[in-house]
Design a protein around this motif. Structure first.
Motif, PDB file in Angstrom:
ATOM      1  N   UNK A 139      -3.657  -0.642  14.585  1.00  0.00           N
ATOM      2  CA  UNK A 139      -4.158  -0.779  13.237  1.00  0.00           C
ATOM      3  C   UNK A 139      -5.311   0.204  13.061  1.00  0.00           C
ATOM      4  N   UNK A 140      -5.202   1.106  12.099  1.00  0.00           N
ATOM      5  CA  UNK A 140      -6.175   2.167  11.917  1.00  0.00           C
ATOM      6  C   UNK A 140      -7.348   1.806  11.020  1.00  0.00           C
ATOM      7  N   UNK A 141      -7.550   0.562  10.723  1.00  0.00           N
ATOM      8  CA  UNK A 141      -8.635   0.143   9.842  1.00  0.00           C
ATOM      9  C   UNK A 141      -9.926   0.086  10.646  1.00  0.00           C
ATOM     10  N   UNK A 142     -10.970   0.701  10.101  1.00  0.00           N
ATOM     11  CA  UNK A 142     -12.246   0.772  10.816  1.00  0.00           C
ATOM     12  C   UNK A 142     -13.254  -0.282  10.358  1.00  0.00           C
ATOM     13  N   UNK A 143     -13.136  -0.717   9.103  1.00  0.00           N
ATOM     14  CA  UNK A 143     -14.089  -1.679   8.542  1.00  0.00           C
ATOM     15  C   UNK A 143     -13.323  -2.783   7.821  1.00  0.00           C
ATOM     16  N   UNK A 144     -13.858  -3.980   7.838  1.00  0.00           N
ATOM     17  CA  UNK A 144     -13.160  -5.072   7.161  1.00  0.00           C
ATOM     18  C   UNK A 144     -13.029  -4.810   5.666  1.00  0.00           C
ATOM     19  N   UNK A 145     -13.957  -4.048   5.106  1.00  0.00           N
ATOM     20  CA  UNK A 145     -13.919  -3.739   3.674  1.00  0.00           C
ATOM     21  C   UNK A 145     -12.686  -2.928   3.270  1.00  0.00           C
ATOM     22  N   UNK A 146     -12.046  -2.308   4.257  1.00  0.00           N
ATOM     23  CA  UNK A 146     -10.851  -1.505   3.994  1.00  0.00           C
ATOM     24  C   UNK A 146      -9.564  -2.331   3.983  1.00  0.00           C
ATOM     25  N   UNK A 147      -9.652  -3.584   4.358  1.00  0.00           N
ATOM     26  CA  UNK A 147      -8.466  -4.443   4.412  1.00  0.00           C
ATOM     27  C   UNK A 147      -8.110  -4.881   2.991  1.00  0.00           C
ATOM     28  N   UNK A 148      -6.891  -4.597   2.572  1.00  0.00           N
ATOM     29  CA  UNK A 148      -6.463  -4.940   1.209  1.00  0.00           C
ATOM     30  C   UNK A 148      -6.583  -6.433   0.926  1.00  0.00           C
ATOM     31  N   UNK A 149      -6.253  -7.255   1.888  1.00  0.00           N
ATOM     32  CA  UNK A 149      -6.341  -8.710   1.693  1.00  0.00           C
ATOM     33  C   UNK A 149      -7.791  -9.120   1.428  1.00  0.00           C
ATOM     34  N   UNK A 150      -8.738  -8.505   2.127  1.00  0.00           N
ATOM     35  CA  UNK A 150     -10.152  -8.814   1.903  1.00  0.00           C
ATOM     36  C   UNK A 150     -10.575  -8.366   0.509  1.00  0.00           C
ATOM     37  N   UNK A 208     -14.582 -18.885   1.626  1.00  0.00           N
ATOM     38  CA  UNK A 208     -14.026 -19.085   2.963  1.00  0.00           C
ATOM     39  C   UNK A 208     -12.855 -18.139   3.225  1.00  0.00           C
ATOM     40  N   UNK A 209     -12.036 -17.963   2.223  1.00  0.00           N
ATOM     41  CA  UNK A 209     -10.901 -17.053   2.365  1.00  0.00           C
ATOM     42  C   UNK A 209     -11.393 -15.647   2.705  1.00  0.00           C
ATOM     43  N   UNK A 210     -12.278 -15.138   1.888  1.00  0.00           N
ATOM     44  CA  UNK A 210     -12.821 -13.787   2.074  1.00  0.00           C
ATOM     45  C   UNK A 210     -13.548 -13.657   3.415  1.00  0.00           C
ATOM     46  N   UNK A 211     -14.350 -14.652   3.748  1.00  0.00           N
ATOM     47  CA  UNK A 211     -15.159 -14.605   4.969  1.00  0.00           C
ATOM     48  C   UNK A 211     -14.320 -14.671   6.233  1.00  0.00           C
ATOM     49  N   UNK A 212     -13.265 -15.468   6.217  1.00  0.00           N
ATOM     50  CA  UNK A 212     -12.420 -15.578   7.410  1.00  0.00           C
ATOM     51  C   UNK A 212     -11.636 -14.297   7.675  1.00  0.00           C
ATOM     52  N   UNK A 213     -11.293 -13.569   6.650  1.00  0.00           N
ATOM     53  CA  UNK A 213     -10.653 -12.269   6.855  1.00  0.00           C
ATOM     54  C   UNK A 213     -11.630 -11.338   7.567  1.00  0.00           C
ATOM     55  N   UNK A 214     -12.858 -11.289   7.069  1.00  0.00           N
ATOM     56  CA  UNK A 214     -13.883 -10.428   7.679  1.00  0.00           C
ATOM     57  C   UNK A 214     -14.193 -10.864   9.109  1.00  0.00           C
ATOM     58  N   UNK A 215     -14.375 -12.166   9.302  1.00  0.00           N
ATOM     59  CA  UNK A 215     -14.711 -12.649  10.638  1.00  0.00           C
ATOM     60  C   UNK A 215     -13.578 -12.387  11.622  1.00  0.00           C
ATOM     61  N   UNK A 216     -12.360 -12.625  11.189  1.00  0.00           N
ATOM     62  CA  UNK A 216     -11.220 -12.381  12.071  1.00  0.00           C
ATOM     63  C   UNK A 216     -11.103 -10.930  12.494  1.00  0.00           C
ATOM     64  N   UNK A 217     -11.455 -10.027  11.598  1.00  0.00           N
ATOM     65  CA  UNK A 217     -11.376  -8.595  11.897  1.00  0.00           C
ATOM     66  C   UNK A 217     -12.224  -8.217  13.109  1.00  0.00           C
ATOM     67  N   UNK A 218     -13.331  -8.938  13.320  1.00  0.00           N
ATOM     68  CA  UNK A 218     -14.231  -8.591  14.424  1.00  0.00           C
ATOM     69  C   UNK A 218     -13.779  -9.184  15.763  1.00  0.00           C
ATOM     70  N   UNK A 219     -12.746  -9.989  15.760  1.00  0.00           N
ATOM     71  CA  UNK A 219     -12.276 -10.602  17.002  1.00  0.00           C
ATOM     72  C   UNK A 219     -11.627  -9.561  17.897  1.00  0.00           C
ATOM     73  N   UNK A 220     -11.576  -9.868  19.158  1.00  0.00           N
ATOM     74  CA  UNK A 220     -11.128  -8.894  20.136  1.00  0.00           C
ATOM     75  C   UNK A 220      -9.617  -8.751  20.239  1.00  0.00           C
TER      76      UNK A 220
END
Length: 122
Positions: A1-12, A47-59
């Protein structure tokens, strides 16, 4: 997945739009005075928005997919709460349809990303 920041995720991005629209609708009319419902629908959208961002940082993709499952559940909760707001005449059918569709678009994007992550991690 070439996304570098959670802000780039369309779902977010779509979830962010949903939050903005939910907060707008909660600032007017009878819904603004129903603190329980207002609080619940606002919290579910955030919660929806935040969980997308938080999940992105998982390993791992597996962990990210888990957080996306929670985000999807929160977006679905928003849809359910919209029915409450409609049924007690806090919002009209047009407002309901617009917000429900925005939540549906968010759910669809989350589901697509979840599917991708689960395929990639198996």
């Amino acid at each position: 997945m070439g996304i570098k920041r959670f802000e780039d995720i369309q779902a977010w991005q779509k979830a962010r739009e949903l939050v903005r629209e939910i907060y707008k609708i909660c600032n007017f009319g009878e819904l603004s005075k129903d603190y329980g419902l207002k609080n619940q629908i606002c919290r579910a959208s955030v919660s929806c928005m935040s969980n997308i961002a938080e999940g992105f940082t998982r390993k791992s993709h597996k962990d990210f997919a888990h957080f996306l499952d929670i985000a999807r559940g929160s977006a679905t909760e928003v849809q359910s709460l919209l029915y409450v707001a409609l049924d007690v005449n806090y919002i009209n059918q047009h407002e309901f349809d617009k917000l429900y569709k925005k939540a549906e678009e968010t759910i669809s994007l989350i589901a697509g990303l979840t599917t991708y992550l689960r395929k990639d991690s198996s």
